[in-house]
Design a protein around this motif. Structure first.
Motif, PDB file in Angstrom:
ATOM      1  N   VAL A  90       0.880  -1.169   0.000  1.00  0.00           N
ATOM      2  CA  VAL A  90       0.000   0.000   0.000  1.00  0.00           C
ATOM      3  C   VAL A  90       0.917   1.217   0.000  1.00  0.00           C
ATOM      4  O   VAL A  90       1.698   1.414   0.943  1.00  0.00           O
ATOM      5  CB  VAL A  90      -0.926   0.014   1.232  1.00  0.00           C
ATOM      6  CG1 VAL A  90      -1.729   1.317   1.274  1.00  0.00           C
ATOM      7  CG2 VAL A  90      -1.870  -1.181   1.195  1.00  0.00           C
ATOM      8  N   ALA A  91       0.857   1.983  -1.075  1.00  0.00           N
ATOM      9  CA  ALA A  91       1.713   3.168  -1.209  1.00  0.00           C
ATOM     10  C   ALA A  91       0.890   4.397  -0.841  1.00  0.00           C
ATOM     11  O   ALA A  91      -0.164   4.636  -1.431  1.00  0.00           O
ATOM     12  CB  ALA A  91       2.212   3.277  -2.647  1.00  0.00           C
ATOM     13  N   VAL A  92       1.357   5.159   0.146  1.00  0.00           N
ATOM     14  CA  VAL A  92       0.608   6.324   0.633  1.00  0.00           C
ATOM     15  C   VAL A  92       1.430   7.581   0.373  1.00  0.00           C
ATOM     16  O   VAL A  92       2.636   7.596   0.625  1.00  0.00           O
ATOM     17  CB  VAL A  92       0.318   6.198   2.148  1.00  0.00           C
ATOM     18  CG1 VAL A  92      -0.602   7.320   2.610  1.00  0.00           C
ATOM     19  CG2 VAL A  92      -0.297   4.842   2.465  1.00  0.00           C
ATOM     20  N   ASN A  93       0.777   8.643  -0.104  1.00  0.00           N
ATOM     21  CA  ASN A  93       1.520   9.851  -0.511  1.00  0.00           C
ATOM     22  C   ASN A  93       1.789  10.788   0.658  1.00  0.00           C
ATOM     23  O   ASN A  93       1.589  12.003   0.562  1.00  0.00           O
ATOM     24  CB  ASN A  93       0.764  10.604  -1.622  1.00  0.00           C
ATOM     25  CG  ASN A  93      -0.541  11.201  -1.128  1.00  0.00           C
ATOM     26  OD1 ASN A  93      -1.135  10.720  -0.176  1.00  0.00           O
ATOM     27  ND2 ASN A  93      -0.990  12.248  -1.799  1.00  0.00           N
ATOM     28  N   GLN A  94       2.226  10.233   1.743  1.00  0.00           N
ATOM     29  CA  GLN A  94       2.579  11.041   2.905  1.00  0.00           C
ATOM     30  C   GLN A  94       3.590  10.254   3.728  1.00  0.00           C
ATOM     31  O   GLN A  94       3.418   9.050   3.958  1.00  0.00           O
ATOM     32  CB  GLN A  94       1.330  11.308   3.745  1.00  0.00           C
ATOM     33  CG  GLN A  94       1.606  12.179   4.956  1.00  0.00           C
ATOM     34  CD  GLN A  94       0.330  12.501   5.731  1.00  0.00           C
ATOM     35  OE1 GLN A  94      -0.635  11.761   5.680  1.00  0.00           O
ATOM     36  NE2 GLN A  94       0.355  13.603   6.439  1.00  0.00           N
ATOM     37  N   ASP A  95       4.640  10.958   4.153  1.00  0.00           N
ATOM     38  CA  ASP A  95       5.635  10.312   4.999  1.00  0.00           C
ATOM     39  C   ASP A  95       5.949  11.271   6.140  1.00  0.00           C
ATOM     40  O   ASP A  95       6.693  12.241   5.959  1.00  0.00           O
ATOM     41  CB  ASP A  95       6.899  10.002   4.175  1.00  0.00           C
ATOM     42  CG  ASP A  95       7.942   9.276   5.000  1.00  0.00           C
ATOM     43  OD1 ASP A  95       7.716   9.090   6.216  1.00  0.00           O
ATOM     44  OD2 ASP A  95       8.975   8.892   4.431  1.00  0.00           O
ATOM     45  N   THR A  96       5.369  11.014   7.294  1.00  0.00           N
ATOM     46  CA  THR A  96       5.510  11.968   8.410  1.00  0.00           C
ATOM     47  C   THR A  96       6.951  12.057   8.907  1.00  0.00           C
ATOM     48  O   THR A  96       7.295  12.960   9.642  1.00  0.00           O
ATOM     49  CB  THR A  96       4.591  11.563   9.585  1.00  0.00           C
ATOM     50  OG1 THR A  96       4.773  10.169   9.851  1.00  0.00           O
ATOM     51  CG2 THR A  96       3.141  11.832   9.271  1.00  0.00           C
ATOM     52  N   ARG A  97       7.799  11.115   8.474  1.00  0.00           N
ATOM     53  CA  ARG A  97       9.210  11.184   8.890  1.00  0.00           C
ATOM     54  C   ARG A  97      10.035  12.082   7.973  1.00  0.00           C
ATOM     55  O   ARG A  97      11.186  12.396   8.269  1.00  0.00           O
ATOM     56  CB  ARG A  97       9.835   9.783   8.887  1.00  0.00           C
ATOM     57  CG  ARG A  97       9.173   8.820   9.869  1.00  0.00           C
ATOM     58  CD  ARG A  97       9.479   7.401   9.478  1.00  0.00           C
ATOM     59  NE  ARG A  97       9.141   7.166   8.072  1.00  0.00           N
ATOM     60  CZ  ARG A  97       9.364   6.038   7.428  1.00  0.00           C
ATOM     61  NH1 ARG A  97       9.934   5.041   8.024  1.00  0.00           N
ATOM     62  NH2 ARG A  97       9.001   5.893   6.156  1.00  0.00           N
TER      63      ARG A  97
END
Ligand SMILES: [Fe+2]
Length: 582
Positions: free
Chosen positions: A63-70
């Motif tokens: 599942v590829a999500v367009n957000q990376d909080t890191r």
């Protein structure tokens, strides 16, 4: 390899599915929920994408999500140390906008009893934007630019793409953002809704750029392509502004500060009349945006020698600026993703993961028809269910199975000045209707805009309608010749042609064209060819099939829109519904 791409908890929540590097399906959640720009976790879009791929949750590898909080942690930390914002701001904006369950938990909540065995891969917001433009473009090598509000603490990112690789050369971080600048102006001018920026873009040609110098107080443009907002005119960086990003249309409090109003006077109230001052300010804001955008584009190209450019990010919806790239910069070919805003990040994230996991094949996305389609039986059932209402409205229904005859008959109705709902094949991906969920009109009629607004759209009179033109005729009608299948660029219409197509010619002589060809959408091309055969004009007016709602998805919604408005004709696949005139 099966990859589910997601844009979740941003505006225009969406999902797509990619199998072995090939896009199978993509759709925005708003089309199912019937709320514009719906933000949250796109459960309906996910269910439909899996159905379309014939897959279950257990089949998904990533599942590829367009957000990376890191992403960009050091920049976040640096901002906190320097700015010392209040605690509410810290929690809301910078670190954990809201406590959220992980994507895998949310997925298992949708598909009760099924197990997710794959892996969730976060992708930095702007890398997903850039990928949505580059990885599916026809270019082997290109300068890549994402211009946006904010995502993962950055607003603007650029670099280059080569083959399947993307390298990022520059990031512009919070609080500096062209998206925030344009949105603040949009709010100030009395358009408060999410996505209203296009109204300012449409209003701009009615004004003069009298206030560009004054607006320069808000943005400092630097020779390296970067820019700084003068933060005293904005509020997004100091206060925890009320915002809503879940289970509905996103809403925002004012982004401009009292100092902004000291400089430009009191804001325009939503229902106040539009004065020339507002038109001039809209024009000036658009001019300054273009200046900043071309400054970025030139800097991004410097030392590369590359002549192709790809664009994404919310500001890549600025089709007026996009249409000037080839005049203002050395770039020769332009590709803008069909959904350049956050929805498109679902596709971008999916292709980042595809290539990260070793996928070598590229996937040029030549068309935008990735949404749901419906069988003849489903369309007939929808009509049958409303047969009494159709009778009350004095309508009759015919089935025209021969495509040439269907197009000829529809083109004749358009040429007679009728407003035609045209519902065919798979729904479009992205904000534009591109001939499968469109309302079609005669571009030759000067009063067509008023007719459309009176019968259906009821939108601001200053907003233009768009032309769909057969690709081979672009050079005869426009001053530029390019393939624009997703309606993402505005070109000037040739001066001698403007009076022939007044309904799609904006006040400054421009038109936001969609180029149409048989190889991309054969039935829509056949319709325009039929109109050309009758009128000598290879162009129809194309506006989205909706009435102050998301674009219609199902036949039932198309029929409902037809019945509650004064649309003359509805073409639902091969079914033609016509209101009898007395
Ligand atoms: Fe974005």
């Amino acid at each position: 390899m099966l990859i589910l791409g997601l844009n979740a908890f941003h505006a225009d929540a969406s999902a797509c599915i990619v199998r072995d590097g090939v896009l199978i399906a993509a759709v925005e959640e708003e089309r199912f929920r019937r709320i514009k720009h719906w933000a949250g976790f796109p459960t309906e879009a996910i269910k439909w994408c899996l159905d379309e791929a014939g897959a279950t949750l257990a089949d998904i590898d990533y599942v590829a999500v367009n957000q990376d909080t890191r992403a960009n942690m050091w920049k976040r930390a640096e901002f906190l140390v320097r700015s010392r914002p209040d605690l509410g701001f810290l929690l809301d904006r910078l670190w954990i906008r809201k406590e959220r369950a992980s994507a895998s938990k949310l997925l298992e909540g949708i598909f009760l009893g099924e197990t997710f065995r794959g892996k969730v891969q976060p992708v930095e917001h702007h890398l997903a934007h850039i990928s949505s433009a580059f990885h599916v473009s026809p270019f082997e090598e290109a300068v890549t630019i994402s211009v946006d509000g904010f995502g993962d603490f950055a607003s603007t990112v650029w670099g280059t793409g080569c083959g399947t690789d993307i390298s990022i050369d520059k990031r512009i971080y919070f609080p500096h953002s062209l998206g925030i600048f344009y949105q603040a102006i949009t709010q100030y001018l009395g358009f408060p809704n999410y996505g209203d920026e296009y109204k300012v873009m449409g209003l701009a040609p009615y004004g003069e750029p009298k206030y560009v110098e004054a607006l320069h107080a808000l943005i400092e443009l630097l020779p390296d392509g970067t820019f700084n907002l003068n933060t005293k005119y904005f509020r997004h960086h100091t206060e925890s502004l009320p915002q809503q990003w879940e289970s509905g249309c996103p809403t925002f409090d004012d982004l401009f500060s009292p100092e902004f109003e000291s400089l430009f006077g009191p804001r325009r109230a939503q229902d106040a009349p539009l004065e020339q001052y507002h038109r001039d300010l809209a024009r000036s804001a658009q001019a300054l945006y273009e200046e900043a955008f071309f400054n970025i584009a030139r800097a991004a190209r410097r030392n590369t020698g590359i002549t192709d450019i790809v664009l994404a990010g919310g500001c890549a919806n600025n089709s007026v600026a996009n249409g000037k790239i080839r005049r203002e910069t050395p770039f020769r070919r332009v590709y803008v993703h069909a959904a350049p805003g956050d929805a498109g990040g679902a596709i971008g994230a999916a292709f980042v993961v595809w290539h990260q996991m070793g996928g070598k094949t590229r996937f040029p996305m030549e068309h935008a028809y990735w949404g749901p389609s419906f069988s003849d039986g489903a369309r007939a059932a929808a009509l049958q269910a409303r047969i009494d209402d159709l009778e009350v409205e004095n309508c009759y229904v015919a089935v025209v199975s021969d495509e040439a005859e269907l197009c000829r008959r529809t083109a004749a109705a358009v040429a007679e000045g009728k407003v035609v709902g045209w519902f065919q094949g798979r729904m479009e991906w992205g904000p534009r209707a591109l001939g499968n969920r469109s309302i079609i009109g005669d571009p030759r009629r000067a009063n067509m805009k008023d007719i459309l607004n009176a019968k259906i759209k009821r939108r601001e009179s200053f907003r233009p309608f768009a032309p769909s033109i057969l690709k081979d005729h672009v050079k005869d009608w426009f001053e530029e010749d390019d393939d624009v299948p997703f309606m993402t660029q505005v070109f000037q219409i040739r001066e001698e042609k403007r009076s022939k197509i007044p309904a799609v010619t904006h006040v400054d002589g421009s038109g936001r064209l969609q180029t149409v060809s048989r190889s991309i959408n054969s039935r829509y091309a056949a319709l325009i060819e039929a109109f050309y055969a009758i009128t000598g004009v290879p162009i129809v007016l194309n506006t989205s099939f909706n009435e102050n709602e998301p674009v219609v998805c199902r036949p039932e919604e198309a029929l409902d829109c037809f019945l509650r408005t004064r649309m003359d004709t509805l073409v639902l696949g091969n079914h033609v519904v016509e209101r009898r005139t007395i």
